[in-house]
Design a protein around this motif. Structure first.
Motif, mmCIF file in Angstrom:
data_model
loop_
_atom_site.group_PDB
_atom_site.id
_atom_site.type_symbol
_atom_site.label_atom_id
_atom_site.label_comp_id
_atom_site.label_asym_id
_atom_site.label_seq_id
_atom_site.Cartn_x
_atom_site.Cartn_y
_atom_site.Cartn_z
ATOM 1 N N ARG A 128 16.814 -18.420 -17.159
ATOM 2 C CA ARG A 128 16.169 -19.432 -18.006
ATOM 3 C C ARG A 128 16.772 -19.438 -19.418
ATOM 4 N N ALA A 129 17.096 -18.249 -19.930
ATOM 5 C CA ALA A 129 17.562 -18.127 -21.312
ATOM 6 C C ALA A 129 19.068 -18.262 -21.476
ATOM 7 N N THR A 130 19.802 -18.164 -20.367
ATOM 8 C CA THR A 130 21.265 -18.183 -20.416
ATOM 9 C C THR A 130 21.789 -19.603 -20.227
ATOM 10 N N PRO A 131 22.831 -19.992 -20.944
ATOM 11 C CA PRO A 131 23.404 -21.333 -20.748
ATOM 12 C C PRO A 131 23.733 -21.568 -19.275
ATOM 13 N N PRO A 132 23.377 -22.737 -18.730
ATOM 14 C CA PRO A 132 23.603 -23.024 -17.311
ATOM 15 C C PRO A 132 25.030 -22.750 -16.836
ATOM 16 N N ALA A 133 26.015 -23.043 -17.655
ATOM 17 C CA ALA A 133 27.407 -22.816 -17.254
ATOM 18 C C ALA A 133 27.661 -21.334 -16.993
ATOM 19 N N GLU A 134 27.048 -20.487 -17.805
ATOM 20 C CA GLU A 134 27.211 -19.042 -17.627
ATOM 21 C C GLU A 134 26.470 -18.563 -16.377
ATOM 22 N N VAL A 135 25.304 -19.145 -16.101
ATOM 23 C CA VAL A 135 24.562 -18.798 -14.889
ATOM 24 C C VAL A 135 25.377 -19.189 -13.658
ATOM 25 N N ARG A 136 25.926 -20.385 -13.679
ATOM 26 C CA ARG A 136 26.729 -20.849 -12.550
ATOM 27 C C ARG A 136 27.944 -19.951 -12.323
ATOM 28 N N ALA A 137 28.576 -19.523 -13.395
ATOM 29 C CA ALA A 137 29.743 -18.638 -13.283
ATOM 30 C C ALA A 137 29.341 -17.311 -12.660
ATOM 31 N N LYS A 142 0.818 -1.210 0.000
ATOM 32 C CA LYS A 142 0.000 0.000 0.000
ATOM 33 C C LYS A 142 0.852 1.260 0.000
ATOM 34 N N GLU A 143 1.937 1.229 0.788
ATOM 35 C CA GLU A 143 2.761 2.424 0.949
ATOM 36 C C GLU A 143 3.880 2.541 -0.083
ATOM 37 N N ASN A 144 4.262 1.420 -0.700
ATOM 38 C CA ASN A 144 5.408 1.422 -1.621
ATOM 39 C C ASN A 144 5.117 0.674 -2.922
ATOM 40 N N PRO A 145 4.058 1.043 -3.624
ATOM 41 C CA PRO A 145 3.704 0.298 -4.837
ATOM 42 C C PRO A 145 4.771 0.351 -5.928
ATOM 43 N N GLU A 146 5.460 1.476 -6.065
ATOM 44 C CA GLU A 146 6.480 1.566 -7.115
ATOM 45 C C GLU A 146 7.723 0.758 -6.755
ATOM 46 N N THR A 147 8.059 0.711 -5.467
ATOM 47 C CA THR A 147 9.172 -0.139 -5.044
ATOM 48 C C THR A 147 8.825 -1.602 -5.289
ATOM 49 N N ALA A 148 7.569 -1.959 -4.994
ATOM 50 C CA ALA A 148 7.118 -3.327 -5.239
ATOM 51 C C ALA A 148 7.218 -3.656 -6.725
ATOM 52 N N ARG A 149 6.862 -2.688 -7.566
ATOM 53 C CA ARG A 149 6.932 -2.917 -9.014
ATOM 54 C C ARG A 149 8.380 -3.127 -9.468
ATOM 55 N N VAL A 150 9.287 -2.320 -8.943
ATOM 56 C CA VAL A 150 10.705 -2.465 -9.296
ATOM 57 C C VAL A 150 11.214 -3.828 -8.851
ATOM 58 N N PHE A 151 10.879 -4.215 -7.622
ATOM 59 C CA PHE A 151 11.335 -5.499 -7.078
ATOM 60 C C PHE A 151 10.831 -6.673 -7.919
ATOM 61 N N VAL A 152 9.533 -6.690 -8.204
ATOM 62 C CA VAL A 152 8.958 -7.805 -8.958
ATOM 63 C C VAL A 152 9.482 -7.818 -10.390
ATOM 64 N N THR A 153 9.523 -6.664 -11.025
ATOM 65 C CA THR A 153 10.009 -6.589 -12.407
ATOM 66 C C THR A 153 11.455 -7.063 -12.509
ATOM 67 N N ALA A 154 12.291 -6.599 -11.596
ATOM 68 C CA ALA A 154 13.704 -6.976 -11.616
ATOM 69 C C ALA A 154 13.887 -8.465 -11.366
ATOM 70 N N THR A 155 13.145 -9.006 -10.401
ATOM 71 C CA THR A 155 13.252 -10.432 -10.095
ATOM 72 C C THR A 155 12.757 -11.275 -11.264
ATOM 73 N N ALA A 156 11.661 -10.839 -11.884
ATOM 74 C CA ALA A 156 11.117 -11.544 -13.044
ATOM 75 C C ALA A 156 12.125 -11.567 -14.189
ATOM 76 N N ARG A 157 12.760 -10.440 -14.423
ATOM 77 C CA ARG A 157 13.769 -10.363 -15.487
ATOM 78 C C ARG A 157 14.970 -11.264 -15.173
ATOM 79 N N ALA A 158 15.351 -11.330 -13.890
ATOM 80 C CA ALA A 158 16.477 -12.186 -13.498
ATOM 81 C C ALA A 158 16.136 -13.663 -13.721
ATOM 82 N N ILE A 159 14.904 -14.047 -13.406
ATOM 83 C CA ILE A 159 14.462 -15.429 -13.631
ATOM 84 C C ILE A 159 14.544 -15.763 -15.122
ATOM 85 N N GLU A 160 14.077 -14.847 -15.948
ATOM 86 C CA GLU A 160 14.098 -15.098 -17.390
ATOM 87 C C GLU A 160 15.526 -15.072 -17.940
ATOM 88 N N TRP A 161 16.390 -14.244 -17.346
ATOM 89 C CA TRP A 161 17.794 -14.260 -17.748
ATOM 90 C C TRP A 161 18.392 -15.626 -17.457
#
Length: 336
Positions: free
Chosen positions: A246-255, A225-244
């Motif tokens: 998913r799309a990146t070769p596992p060896a590169e993710v591990r590195a 309620k008090e920080n909707p834009e912070t929540a949006r940044v957090f969720v958007t960034a985490t979602a993008r990291a998950i997709e990164w």
């Protein structure tokens, strides 16, 4: 010249209007996992989280403890198995799930293991036996109870299977020393144990449900309620990291994970990172599906913790901050 200045001014004005609102908070407190990299941590390292920064306050070994710490206000976000989230919200905790962050697929799953020579082969064989789990009321316990239920055990018989709380890093040792008859092992701990040999799977959570998102990050309703834009940044960034990831070769993710662990200097062992294989998250960008929470509401009803219709999955989560909403194929949680 005046015309060019006017056009430039108009373009600048449009850019300012199009810029997203600034986040209300620029620091998020959280608990980490020793020797592991969470997706918010990956998001920060990739530059997706800016201008918001993370503040590590310590480590946790339990999802339920992590989200309870969100309720007390000691951290800003925490994550847990969806069954634990449903149970805490059913107890009137003011939290809401905002993004899925871990799950189960053919590469990433939890198994329930016994010694190679163990006579345990079926659900019924576990009656009167001890099974190691990392905590009560979370992923390991509910998966075990589902297995026992599908194996035809009655509620009274299921109660005869003793759950022993053992830290994940000690589960293999407890099994090999005969302190328990079966233990839960997942990810790197499972792969290391299998490399050493002498154990075999009894069943896995992937056997039970196939691919599904198992856990979500939660935020306090007051925070939303008090920080909707912070929540949006957090969720958007985490979602993008998950997709990164998913799309990146596992060896590169591990590195990348190894680099992050080395840079944060928490005196931890990063050797387990080499076993990382996949995100396990079913929905694109961690978008949450109703079935991923309703599954465990049904369990609470079955156990008498909730009355039928008392709680609906839609009340437990929101996808409003996730930019991948509408782009994902949906969860593959098996219908019961």
């Amino acid at each position: 010249m005046k015309r060019l200045l006017a056009v430039a001014a108009a373009l600048l004005s449009t850019a300012v209007l199009a810029a997203p609102p600034a986040p209300e908070k620029t620091e998020l407190r959280y608990q980490g996992w020793a020797g592991q990299v969470t997706y918010p941590e990956l998001a920060e390292d990739l530059g997706y989280l800016a201008p918001v920064k993370l503040k590590w306050v310590g480590n946790t070994i339990s999802g339920p403890q992590d989200i309870q710490t969100v309720v007390t206000g000691d951290i800003d976000f925490g994550g847990a198995f969806n069954g634990a989230v449903a149970k805490l919200i059913a107890a009137k905790a003011p939290i809401k799930s905002v993004i899925g962050y871990y799950g189960v697929d053919e590469n990433t799953f939890h198994g329930y293991y016994v010694s190679e020579g163990s006579p345990l082969k079926t659900a019924r064989d576990l009656i009167g036996k001890k099974v190691a789990v990392n905590t009560l009321g979370a992923h390991h316990e509910l998966m075990l109870r589902e297995y026992l239920s599908r194996g035809g055990l009655t509620a009274a018989e299921i109660k005869q299977v003793t759950l022993v709380v053992v830290p994940p890093s000690n589960g293999e040792q407890a099994l090999r020393q005969g302190q328990v008859d079966a233990t839960t092992l997942g990810g790197v701990l499972r792969d290391k144990a299998l490399e050493r040999g002498g154990i075999r799977p009894l069943f896995t959570d992937h056997d039970l449900f196939g691919n599904f998102t198992a856990g979500t990050y939660v935020l306090h309703t007051r925070f939303l309620k008090e920080n909707p834009e912070t929540a949006r940044v957090f969720v958007t960034a985490t979602a993008r990291a998950i997709e990164w990831a998913r799309a990146t070769p596992p060896a590169e993710v591990r590195a990348r994970f190894e680099k992050i662990i080395a840079q944060r200097k928490r005196n931890e062992d990063a050797s387990t990172v080499k076993y990382w294989k996949s995100t396990g998250v079913a929905g694109q960008g961690g978008v949450i599906a109703d079935a991923e929470l309703q599954q465990w509401i049904d369990w609470l009803v079955k156990d008498g913790v909730l009355k039928a219709g008392q709680l609906r999955a839609a009340e437990l989560y929101t996808n409003q901050f996730n930019p991948y909403l509408g782009q994902q194929p949906g969860s593959k949680v098996a219908a019961r």
